[in-house]
Design an enzyme around this catalytic site. Structure first.
Site, PDB file in Angstrom:
ATOM      1  N   VAL A   1      42.396  20.915  43.541  1.00 14.63           N
ATOM      2  CA  VAL A   1      41.110  21.632  43.646  1.00 14.63           C
ATOM      3  C   VAL A   1      41.198  22.875  42.761  1.00 14.63           C
ATOM      4  O   VAL A   1      42.100  23.688  42.951  1.00 14.63           O
ATOM      5  CB  VAL A   1      40.860  22.100  45.107  1.00 14.63           C
ATOM      6  CG1 VAL A   1      39.495  22.777  45.220  1.00 14.63           C
ATOM      7  CG2 VAL A   1      40.969  20.947  46.084  1.00 14.63           C
ATOM      8  N   HIS A   2      40.306  22.995  41.798  1.00 12.09           N
ATOM      9  CA  HIS A   2      40.359  24.203  40.961  1.00 12.09           C
ATOM     10  C   HIS A   2      39.009  24.623  40.390  1.00 12.09           C
ATOM     11  O   HIS A   2      38.902  25.679  39.779  1.00 12.09           O
ATOM     12  CB  HIS A   2      41.323  23.999  39.792  1.00 12.09           C
ATOM     13  CG  HIS A   2      40.748  23.138  38.703  1.00 12.09           C
ATOM     14  ND1 HIS A   2      40.740  21.765  38.767  1.00 12.09           N
ATOM     15  CD2 HIS A   2      40.138  23.462  37.532  1.00 12.09           C
ATOM     16  CE1 HIS A   2      40.162  21.281  37.680  1.00 12.09           C
ATOM     17  NE2 HIS A   2      39.781  22.284  36.915  1.00 12.09           N
ATOM     18  N   ARG A   3      37.955  23.840  40.582  1.00 11.83           N
ATOM     19  CA  ARG A   3      36.673  24.146  39.936  1.00 11.83           C
ATOM     20  C   ARG A   3      36.111  25.473  40.417  1.00 11.83           C
ATOM     21  O   ARG A   3      36.120  25.768  41.611  1.00 11.83           O
ATOM     22  CB  ARG A   3      35.647  23.059  40.265  1.00 11.83           C
ATOM     23  CG  ARG A   3      35.927  21.761  39.632  1.00 11.83           C
ATOM     24  CD  ARG A   3      35.355  21.713  38.246  1.00 11.83           C
ATOM     25  NE  ARG A   3      35.922  20.571  37.569  1.00 11.83           N
ATOM     26  CZ  ARG A   3      35.866  20.371  36.265  1.00 11.83           C
ATOM     27  NH1 ARG A   3      35.255  21.246  35.499  1.00 11.83           N
ATOM     28  NH2 ARG A   3      36.402  19.321  35.724  1.00 11.83           N
TER      29      ARG A   3
END
Ligand code: UD1
Ligand code: UDP
Length: 364
Positions: A204-206
């Site tokens: 998860v990085h957006r």
């Protein structure tokens, strides 16, 4: 023909590596211009080492900042290098701020631009990547579309067919070229106490997930609740997410939070996972290529091919929906065809440049 390969982030290094290898193999005149958007060892140097890439000839060391600061500094730095080197063509890949800056700097100097992975659209203009993609596509002279679908999107936006070549996605080349090496590598599952097919892999990085407290808390809760299904969850944490998790004091009950992984280790974890949960573009593609079901922690995707073949579903960030979509994908027994090409996209792009660019300077 002199080629400038502009890159700056983890996925660009990985997806440009097949093109760089092709340039090396054919002894072409090329150089790498790194913007320095990613700079931590685990987000940058490790990939150059592992993929056996020469160090970039130029590194602008731009680092992190607001979108305007980052893109503005890149524009200034890239322009100087391009003025000095006078390449015939600039290649950019994907949808990051590095891509936007590379495209703008080059097109304004009258240098031809080739966009690798052209024609992707999420139709969500709140995503910085969507703006970058649109502007990069419309500044480019050569649009290397990964699929027929992405070609149709470009045609629908009025880009002339002569500029577009369907090549497949270089991510397939990268997976194929490195999968065998990755299999022979020491087993990273042992390092994390994981067993093949008995864990989920999460990334998860957006910006729209990580920088939004509600969405991030929901995602962490959703990941924790999937553990009820009897699987471990391992999550290599991107530095953007690490920073916010720390700031908000979010503790994860039972998730295996680990540092970002090198590419070969990550491929091993992906291939042996029972399922992948992600908001990454590249990871959606790789899961599809490797035959691992994917649940995407977003409301949309610019990789609809993965949905079409049944490899991926959209879950958004509501915890109960995440759990339900995971159950759905676990029950799904089907296998699918990889829609992203045959692993020769890099070769196609470079051959195209040699055959068409050198002779005619235009696809048309
Ligand atoms: C960028 C891209 C995104 C891509 C992602 C790949 C844009 C707008 N976004 O997002 O499309 O999916 O790269 O991973 O270009 N940081 C470090 N070390 C690094 C890099 C970043 O600690 O090497 C931290 C910094 O705190 C920084 C934050 O991560 O502020 C975000 O970095 P940034 O490059 O702005 O965006 P990404 O989230 O990495
Ligand atoms: N990746 C990696 N180590 C990790 C997480 C991802 O090597 O810990 C690789 C992954 O295999 C894929 C790429 O990074 O090729 C995806 O990059 P990211 O998710 O950062 O960006 P996006 O594809 O969303 O732009």
């Amino acid at each position: 023909m002199k080629i400038s390969i502009i890159l700056g982030t983890r996925p660009e290094i990985i997806k440009m590596s097949p093109i760089i290898r092709e340039c090396e193999g054919l002894d072409l005149d090329y150089f790498i211009l790194h913007t320095g958007q990613h700079y931590s060892y685990t987000m940058d140097q490790v990939f150059f080492e592992q993929l056996n890439l020469h160090e970039a000839k130029y590194n602008l060391d731009v680092g992190s900042g607001t979108h305007a600061e980052q893109t503005g500094q890149m524009l200034i730095g890239i322009e100087k290098v391009l003025q000095k080197e006078e390449p015939d063509v600039v290649l950019i890949e994907g949808d990051t701020n590095t891509v936007l800056a590379g495209a703008l700097a080059a097109v304004k100097l009258g240098i031809s631009v080739g966009h690798v992975e052209a024609g992707l659209r999420s139709y969500d203009r709140k995503m910085p990547e969507e703006i970058n993609r649109i502007l990069a596509d419309h500044s480019s002279d050569y649009l290397f579309a990964p699929t027929e679908k992405s070609k149709q999107i470009l045609l629908g936006e009025g880009i002339s067919e002569e500029k577009i070549l369907v090549t497949g996605n270089t991510v397939v080349d990268a997976v194929f070229q490195n999968s065998k090496i990755s299999k022979n590598k020491r087993n990273v599952l042992d390092d994390f106490g994981l067993r093949c097919n008995e864990y989920f892999l999460a990334t998860v990085h957006r910006q729209e997930n990580v920088d939004n407290e509600c969405r991030l808390c929901d995602i962490i809760e959703g990941l924790e609740r999937t553990k009820e299904l009897g699987f471990d969850v391992v999550y290599p944490v991107h530095p953007r997410a690490r920073k916010v998790l720390k700031k908000l004091g979010i503790k994860s009950n039972g998730l295996k939070l680990v540092e970002p992984l090198d590419y070969l280790s990550f491929l091993q974890l992906e291939r042996s996972a029972r399922l992948v949960l992600t908001d990454s573009g590249g990871v959606q593609e790789e899961a599809c290529i490797l035959g691992v079901p994917c649940v995407t922690l977003r409301d949309n995707t610019e990789r609809p091919e993965t949905l079409d073949v049944g490899a991926n579903v959209l879950a958004g960030t509501t915890p109960s929906t995440i759990v339900n979509k995971v159950k759905l994908m676990l029950a799904h027994q089907g296998s699918w065809q990889n829609p992203f090409g045959d692993g020769k996209a890099g070769r196609r792009i470079v051959r195209f440049m040699i055959e068409n660019f050198v002779n005619c300077k235009s696809i048309g």
